[in-house]
Enzyme design. Structure first.
Site, PDB file in Angstrom:
ATOM      1  N   CYS A  32       0.833  -1.211   0.000  1.00  0.00           N
ATOM      2  CA  CYS A  32       0.000   0.000   0.000  1.00  0.00           C
ATOM      3  C   CYS A  32       0.866   1.259   0.000  1.00  0.00           C
ATOM      4  O   CYS A  32       1.518   1.571   0.996  1.00  0.00           O
ATOM      5  CB  CYS A  32      -0.913  -0.060   1.235  1.00  0.00           C
ATOM      6  SG  CYS A  32      -1.747   1.473   1.633  1.00  0.00           S
ATOM      7  N   CYS A  35       0.023   3.872   2.641  1.00  0.00           N
ATOM      8  CA  CYS A  35       0.458   3.382   3.963  1.00  0.00           C
ATOM      9  C   CYS A  35       1.926   3.717   4.185  1.00  0.00           C
ATOM     10  O   CYS A  35       2.322   4.161   5.265  1.00  0.00           O
ATOM     11  CB  CYS A  35       0.268   1.863   4.072  1.00  0.00           C
ATOM     12  SG  CYS A  35      -1.437   1.310   3.908  1.00  0.00           S
TER      13      CYS A  35
END
Length: 108
Positions: A32, A35
């Site tokens: 991600c 993230c």
């Protein structure tokens, strides 16, 4: 190792739900991008506010029980837990000033 520790399905209750301090849980996954973008900001906050709040990461790919229990469908999701209850949820990466504003009640 930094100021943020990893939590898992097995350790979540002790790390988060039974913690005396507020705990911010970063629900994330290695693939991600957002993230990874928010991770250094969370590390800074973990160092600067270690006396007020604990920050832990939970890899949603490896810990599906906790992720599904809290209905995590998008990451990054940041949940703040106080006395074992979710008191705030933030979804998506955000710049540090906005994140600090959102978490001001818990950063003291």
């Amino acid at each position: 190792m930094g100021a943020i520790k990893d939590t898992t399905d097995a350790t979540f209750e002790a790390d988060v739900l039974q913690n005396d301090k507020p705990v911010l849980v970063d629900f994330w996954a290695p693939w991600c991008g957002p993230c990874r973008a928010v991770a250094p900001v969370l590390e800074e906050l973990a160092v600067a506010h270690a006396d007020k709040i604990d920050i832990v990461k939970l890899n949603t790919d490896e810990n599906v029980q906790v992720s599904s229990r809290y209905g995590i469908t998008g990451i990054p999701t940041l949940n703040v837990y106080v006395n074992g209850e979710v008191v705030k949820t933030l979804v998506g990466a955000m710049p540090k000033p906005k994140l600090v504003r959102e978490l001001a009640d818990y950063l003291g």
